[in-house]
Scaffold this motif. Structure first.
Motif, PDB file in Angstrom:
ATOM      1  N   HIS A 129     -18.134  -8.415   0.278  1.00  0.00           N
ATOM      2  CA  HIS A 129     -18.072  -9.220  -0.955  1.00  0.00           C
ATOM      3  C   HIS A 129     -17.103 -10.403  -0.837  1.00  0.00           C
ATOM      4  N   ARG A 130     -16.830 -10.820   0.383  1.00  0.00           N
ATOM      5  CA  ARG A 130     -15.971 -11.980   0.617  1.00  0.00           C
ATOM      6  C   ARG A 130     -16.670 -12.949   1.558  1.00  0.00           C
ATOM      7  N   VAL A 131     -16.220 -14.184   1.514  1.00  0.00           N
ATOM      8  CA  VAL A 131     -16.591 -15.128   2.568  1.00  0.00           C
ATOM      9  C   VAL A 131     -15.317 -15.465   3.328  1.00  0.00           C
ATOM     10  N   CYS A 132     -15.376 -15.316   4.636  1.00  0.00           N
ATOM     11  CA  CYS A 132     -14.254 -15.600   5.519  1.00  0.00           C
ATOM     12  C   CYS A 132     -14.623 -16.846   6.321  1.00  0.00           C
ATOM     13  N   ILE A 133     -13.765 -17.844   6.280  1.00  0.00           N
ATOM     14  CA  ILE A 133     -14.104 -19.150   6.834  1.00  0.00           C
ATOM     15  C   ILE A 133     -13.141 -19.544   7.941  1.00  0.00           C
ATOM     16  N   GLY A 134     -13.718 -19.987   9.064  1.00  0.00           N
ATOM     17  CA  GLY A 134     -12.948 -20.547  10.167  1.00  0.00           C
ATOM     18  C   GLY A 134     -13.248 -22.034  10.262  1.00  0.00           C
ATOM     19  N   HIS A 135     -12.225 -22.829  10.574  1.00  0.00           N
ATOM     20  CA  HIS A 135     -12.395 -24.281  10.441  1.00  0.00           C
ATOM     21  C   HIS A 135     -11.558 -25.057  11.445  1.00  0.00           C
ATOM     22  N   VAL A 136     -12.218 -26.002  12.136  1.00  0.00           N
ATOM     23  CA  VAL A 136     -11.541 -26.944  13.029  1.00  0.00           C
ATOM     24  C   VAL A 136     -12.235 -28.298  12.884  1.00  0.00           C
TER      25      VAL A 136
END
Length: 267
Positions: A129-136
């Protein structure tokens, strides 16, 4: 990787995810150096989506973006089944980005034609029930909720740093001559620092990931009605993409989206 991709759905118990994507080379460039992933019936990874915007001469940008996306999908296939907590989900994201970075960096060192290539990356992993975001880099993630749009990620760009230092105004950002300079990318060094974000999802939330070919030309806040008036994510993605082309289309345009539905939250 251009053109509208069909909606894909996944349902497990009371949770349903619907995915869609749009990618177009734009009106100026011959090649599309963007690359993306959304789940399909054929993919083994069902809870992940991402966009990557490649950079580098001699078509190296499209090599970098594709390598990163494919490396991360491979990493998820091998490791995501072991994830049982949100802490492990975070580790999965950050480790997958490091592994992908090493692959692109090694390739850039091995062949002169790929020297200096790199790519942005923004990914969204749906877990518990979460969104986990990775970002570069300067591709972005947005949350559409309750008829408003929130930018989740912070651009790793020169103009963002100048803005935060008070050296330029928000109005000057759009027309700054060094607008396209990014300060962080995958593949340009042996190690990369990725940002991580985590959001607890609510029923009917939409997560949007996009390259700067969209965000430079289309203000999602000014187009909020699209998310609530159009019938499907396909229509929303296509309409946003066309707006970016109509506003100039000087860059590749890529958008991926997921809509989250949770039956237990419905009243």
């Amino acid at each position: 990787m251009s053109g509208l991709k069909p909606v894909r759905t996944r349902g497990e118990g009371d949770v349903r995810l619907v995915f869609s994507a749009y990618s177009h080379p734009g009106k100026v460039r011959k090649n599309n150096e963007d690359y993306f992933f959304i789940p399909t019936d054929a993919t083994r990874v069902k809870d992940l989506m991402m966009v990557a915007d490649g950079m580098g001469g001699h078509n190296a940008g499209d090599v970098a973006s594709r390598m990163v996306v494919e490396a991360i999908v491979e990493y998820y296939v091998e490791n995501s089944h072991r994830v049982t907590s949100v802490e492990q989900a975070k580790d999965l994201i950050l480790n997958s980005i490091q592994q992908a970075n090493i692959k692109v960096y090694n390739q850039s060192q091995a062949r002169d034609i790929y020297k200096g290539m790199g790519t942005t990356l923004t990914l969204a992993y749906f877990f518990d029930h979460r969104v986990c975001i990775g970002h570069v880099g300067d591709s972005r993630a947005y949350l559409v909720r309750d008829r408003s749009v929130t930018k989740i990620t912070r651009d790793h760009s020169l103009v963002q740093e100048l803005l935060e230092e008070g050296k330029i105004t928000q109005e000057e950002v759009d027309n700054h001559p060094q607008k396209n300079i990014i300060t962080r990318a995958l593949g340009t060094a042996s190690q990369v620092v990725a940002d991580y974000y985590e959001i607890e999802l609510k029923d009917n939330d939409i997560i949007v990931l996009c390259t700067d070919g969209l965000s430079n030309h289309v203000d999602l806040n000014k187009n909020i009605d699209l998310f609530y008036s159009l019938e499907s994510l396909d229509e929303i993605a296509s309409t946003l993409g066309k707006k970016a082309l109509e506003a100039g289309g000087v860059d590749n345009v890529t958008i991926v989206m997921a809509k989250y539905s949770c039956a237990t939250e419905k009243r």
